[in-house]
Write a protein that holds these residues in place. Sequence first.
Motif, PDB file in Angstrom:
ATOM      1  N   GLU A  96     -73.630  -3.561 -59.585  1.00  0.00           N
ATOM      2  CA  GLU A  96     -72.658  -3.945 -60.617  1.00  0.00           C
ATOM      3  C   GLU A  96     -71.828  -5.142 -60.163  1.00  0.00           C
ATOM      4  OE1 GLU A  96     -70.341  -0.491 -61.462  1.00  0.00           O
ATOM      5  OE2 GLU A  96     -72.046   0.651 -62.257  1.00  0.00           O
ATOM      6  N   ILE A  97     -71.401  -5.120 -58.892  1.00  0.00           N
ATOM      7  CA  ILE A  97     -70.601  -6.232 -58.359  1.00  0.00           C
ATOM      8  C   ILE A  97     -71.439  -7.510 -58.310  1.00  0.00           C
ATOM      9  CG2 ILE A  97     -69.384  -7.084 -56.309  1.00  0.00           C
ATOM     10  CD1 ILE A  97     -68.651  -4.115 -55.730  1.00  0.00           C
ATOM     11  N   ILE A  98     -72.710  -7.379 -57.888  1.00  0.00           N
ATOM     12  CA  ILE A  98     -73.603  -8.548 -57.843  1.00  0.00           C
ATOM     13  C   ILE A  98     -73.773  -9.134 -59.241  1.00  0.00           C
ATOM     14  CG2 ILE A  98     -75.999  -9.279 -57.466  1.00  0.00           C
ATOM     15  CD1 ILE A  98     -76.069  -7.255 -55.108  1.00  0.00           C
ATOM     16  N   ASP A  99     -74.034  -8.277 -60.233  1.00  0.00           N
ATOM     17  CA  ASP A  99     -74.230  -8.757 -61.607  1.00  0.00           C
ATOM     18  C   ASP A  99     -72.973  -9.440 -62.142  1.00  0.00           C
ATOM     19  OD1 ASP A  99     -76.809  -7.818 -61.618  1.00  0.00           O
ATOM     20  OD2 ASP A  99     -76.349  -5.961 -62.684  1.00  0.00           O
ATOM     21  N   GLU A 100     -71.815  -8.849 -61.842  1.00  0.00           N
ATOM     22  CA  GLU A 100     -70.548  -9.435 -62.302  1.00  0.00           C
ATOM     23  C   GLU A 100     -70.321 -10.806 -61.659  1.00  0.00           C
ATOM     24  OE1 GLU A 100     -65.817  -8.344 -61.931  1.00  0.00           O
ATOM     25  OE2 GLU A 100     -67.255  -6.693 -62.001  1.00  0.00           O
ATOM     26  N   THR A 101     -70.631 -10.919 -60.361  1.00  0.00           N
ATOM     27  CA  THR A 101     -70.439 -12.192 -59.659  1.00  0.00           C
ATOM     28  C   THR A 101     -71.441 -13.238 -60.140  1.00  0.00           C
ATOM     29  OG1 THR A 101     -69.785 -10.850 -57.743  1.00  0.00           O
ATOM     30  CG2 THR A 101     -70.033 -13.206 -57.383  1.00  0.00           C
ATOM     31  N   LYS A 102     -72.657 -12.805 -60.475  1.00  0.00           N
ATOM     32  CA  LYS A 102     -73.644 -13.737 -61.037  1.00  0.00           C
ATOM     33  C   LYS A 102     -73.180 -14.276 -62.385  1.00  0.00           C
ATOM     34  CE  LYS A 102     -77.937 -12.207 -58.819  1.00  0.00           C
ATOM     35  NZ  LYS A 102     -79.241 -11.516 -59.015  1.00  0.00           N
ATOM     36  N   ARG A 103     -72.556 -13.415 -63.192  1.00  0.00           N
ATOM     37  CA  ARG A 103     -72.027 -13.884 -64.484  1.00  0.00           C
ATOM     38  C   ARG A 103     -70.916 -14.905 -64.268  1.00  0.00           C
ATOM     39  NH1 ARG A 103     -73.045  -8.429 -65.941  1.00  0.00           N
ATOM     40  NH2 ARG A 103     -70.928  -7.786 -65.384  1.00  0.00           N
ATOM     41  N   LEU A 104     -70.079 -14.657 -63.252  1.00  0.00           N
ATOM     42  CA  LEU A 104     -69.023 -15.616 -62.917  1.00  0.00           C
ATOM     43  C   LEU A 104     -69.630 -16.954 -62.507  1.00  0.00           C
ATOM     44  CD1 LEU A 104     -66.101 -16.440 -62.201  1.00  0.00           C
ATOM     45  CD2 LEU A 104     -66.453 -15.377 -59.957  1.00  0.00           C
ATOM     46  N   ILE A 106     -67.083 -25.016 -54.619  1.00  0.00           N
ATOM     47  CA  ILE A 106     -66.657 -23.857 -55.426  1.00  0.00           C
ATOM     48  C   ILE A 106     -67.843 -22.934 -55.694  1.00  0.00           C
ATOM     49  CG2 ILE A 106     -65.801 -23.140 -57.695  1.00  0.00           C
ATOM     50  CD1 ILE A 106     -64.178 -25.820 -57.705  1.00  0.00           C
ATOM     51  N   LEU A 107     -68.954 -23.520 -56.121  1.00  0.00           N
ATOM     52  CA  LEU A 107     -70.130 -22.713 -56.468  1.00  0.00           C
ATOM     53  C   LEU A 107     -70.756 -22.073 -55.226  1.00  0.00           C
ATOM     54  CD1 LEU A 107     -71.691 -25.035 -59.183  1.00  0.00           C
ATOM     55  CD2 LEU A 107     -70.446 -22.900 -59.548  1.00  0.00           C
ATOM     56  N   SER A 108     -70.713 -22.776 -54.092  1.00  0.00           N
ATOM     57  CA  SER A 108     -71.251 -22.206 -52.846  1.00  0.00           C
ATOM     58  C   SER A 108     -70.438 -20.994 -52.410  1.00  0.00           C
ATOM     59  CB  SER A 108     -71.244 -23.254 -51.732  1.00  0.00           C
ATOM     60  OG  SER A 108     -72.165 -24.278 -52.005  1.00  0.00           O
ATOM     61  N   PHE A 109     -69.128 -21.055 -52.620  1.00  0.00           N
ATOM     62  CA  PHE A 109     -68.258 -19.925 -52.274  1.00  0.00           C
ATOM     63  C   PHE A 109     -68.672 -18.678 -53.060  1.00  0.00           C
ATOM     64  CE2 PHE A 109     -64.436 -17.383 -53.190  1.00  0.00           C
ATOM     65  CZ  PHE A 109     -64.036 -17.063 -51.896  1.00  0.00           C
ATOM     66  N   VAL A 110     -68.910 -18.858 -54.364  1.00  0.00           N
ATOM     67  CA  VAL A 110     -69.312 -17.727 -55.206  1.00  0.00           C
ATOM     68  C   VAL A 110     -70.712 -17.247 -54.820  1.00  0.00           C
ATOM     69  CG1 VAL A 110     -69.730 -16.954 -57.574  1.00  0.00           C
ATOM     70  CG2 VAL A 110     -67.852 -18.525 -57.098  1.00  0.00           C
ATOM     71  N   GLU A 111     -71.625 -18.194 -54.576  1.00  0.00           N
ATOM     72  CA  GLU A 111     -72.993 -17.818 -54.213  1.00  0.00           C
ATOM     73  C   GLU A 111     -73.027 -17.066 -52.884  1.00  0.00           C
ATOM     74  OE1 GLU A 111     -76.873 -19.911 -55.316  1.00  0.00           O
ATOM     75  OE2 GLU A 111     -76.324 -20.808 -53.396  1.00  0.00           O
ATOM     76  N   ASN A 119     -74.699 -13.464 -52.019  1.00  0.00           N
ATOM     77  CA  ASN A 119     -75.651 -13.263 -50.921  1.00  0.00           C
ATOM     78  C   ASN A 119     -75.199 -12.155 -49.972  1.00  0.00           C
ATOM     79  OD1 ASN A 119     -77.256 -15.292 -51.944  1.00  0.00           O
ATOM     80  ND2 ASN A 119     -76.414 -16.877 -50.615  1.00  0.00           N
ATOM     81  N   LYS A 120     -73.895 -12.106 -49.689  1.00  0.00           N
ATOM     82  CA  LYS A 120     -73.380 -11.063 -48.791  1.00  0.00           C
ATOM     83  C   LYS A 120     -73.532  -9.683 -49.418  1.00  0.00           C
ATOM     84  CE  LYS A 120     -70.186 -13.924 -46.137  1.00  0.00           C
ATOM     85  NZ  LYS A 120     -68.781 -14.304 -45.880  1.00  0.00           N
ATOM     86  N   ARG A 121     -73.257  -9.600 -50.724  1.00  0.00           N
ATOM     87  CA  ARG A 121     -73.429  -8.324 -51.422  1.00  0.00           C
ATOM     88  C   ARG A 121     -74.905  -7.930 -51.471  1.00  0.00           C
ATOM     89  NH1 ARG A 121     -69.413  -4.629 -52.001  1.00  0.00           N
ATOM     90  NH2 ARG A 121     -67.443  -5.764 -52.111  1.00  0.00           N
ATOM     91  N   GLN A 122     -75.772  -8.932 -51.633  1.00  0.00           N
ATOM     92  CA  GLN A 122     -77.207  -8.664 -51.650  1.00  0.00           C
ATOM     93  C   GLN A 122     -77.662  -8.127 -50.295  1.00  0.00           C
ATOM     94  OE1 GLN A 122     -79.026  -9.270 -54.649  1.00  0.00           O
ATOM     95  NE2 GLN A 122     -80.525  -7.988 -53.593  1.00  0.00           N
ATOM     96  N   GLU A 123     -77.153  -8.716 -49.221  1.00  0.00           N
ATOM     97  CA  GLU A 123     -77.489  -8.237 -47.875  1.00  0.00           C
ATOM     98  C   GLU A 123     -76.990  -6.809 -47.666  1.00  0.00           C
ATOM     99  OE1 GLU A 123     -75.796 -11.077 -45.222  1.00  0.00           O
ATOM    100  OE2 GLU A 123     -77.166 -12.694 -45.836  1.00  0.00           O
TER     101      GLU A 123
END
Length: 442
Positions: A193-201, A404-409, A413-417
Amino acid sequence: MGNEVRKGYKEVRIGPKKLEIPREWKVSTIEDICETYAGGTPRRSNEEYYEGNIPWVKSGELNQNYIDEIEECITQKGLENSSAKWVPSNNVLVAMYGATAGQVGFLRTKATTNQAVLALLPKDNLCQPLFLYQTLSLNMNILVAQRTQGSGQQNLNQTLIREMEIPLPPSEEQKKIATILSSVDKAIEKTDEIIDETKRLKKGLMQELLIKGIDHEEFKEVKIGPKEIKIPIEWELYNLNQICEISGGYAFKSKKFIEDKCDKSYQVIRMGNVKMSFLDINKNPVYLHEDKLSERAYNYLLKKRDILITLTGTVSKRDYGNVVIIEEGDKYLLNQRIGHIQVNDDRVDNRYCYYYLQTKVFRDRFFLDGKGGTGKQENISINDVKNMEIPLPPIKEQKRIAKILSFVENKINKRQEYKESLEQLKKGLMQKLLTGEVRVEC
């Protein structure tokens, strides 16, 4: 002495395998412990049977998952005029055939199913539904591998599944095991859920920053393909080939591929390895030994910061155009049907370019050039990519946007790991708890 059974355990045979299980555990067939039945499909030609309010699960929705939201609904007439049947909530479903044969799902809401889905309803509390779901998630692949039927597809049937044997602990131990494994599942779901929310951001930020920029008030109209968009007045519009070197991969001979990595080999990056913003090096990896490489092959050795984009997919599905950036150089060779973009221009930040290629504006432009290939295949040529447009801010603003976008990405990636570490934890727990290798206190 090495073959002695551990104290408190007994040796049993389940299918082709011998294993040790605790003495108080039993081996039961699915038929012993469950009522089973499949569903049905209302006639597709009758519109009155669809778009109702009765949830209807298809086999493609099963993927070792919990099922809460269901893609399609049928009507009461559709239910009455087909073999579709209700399945109560909190029960196990198994896909019998099709691309997902052998996949298991846990139904958390009352629903009906099609004929490719088998419902398993435990009898008289002989088996806890969540325990059954977890043990089938571990063991169903054995049944698929050993006892599949049909050509081309790995098909199961109700008889094969009913005859399947599983190790069965006492009821209280089943509950404890299911609780432990389900707690890991909940952590994985929350992380998803957190990954999906961050991807939407990230998606929203890309659309805003890569088209409108930062703190601009004046805009001008430009054309991206046939579409007019507004960009900041200070920005310039270029074709990709004006700021990048763009080439394709190489048709390496598959007969030279090896499946085991060694010190003197390079992994060949194929289309299946290139996901959107993620290089999946574990997806069917193949390698080429350096002894098998011609001098020309080294022209396709990828460097750090190179950008890749897939060029072939399915007609009208937009299942290609995936973009990744290479983080480690001199490890990979690029196969055919993947575009290779190298930014060697001081006016351009390569991460800005990488993020722009993921925007809706670029993807809409990209798919305009799709051309039919063989059957349902669609292709984009290297020349098409070269002529695609990119709005370019001054380099300082590009770097700010990319940062900015690298920070979000990085957060994604950390959540994916973290999710992958949870999945590995669960895999280990399943192997130990569902076989009785490690016992839980009841």
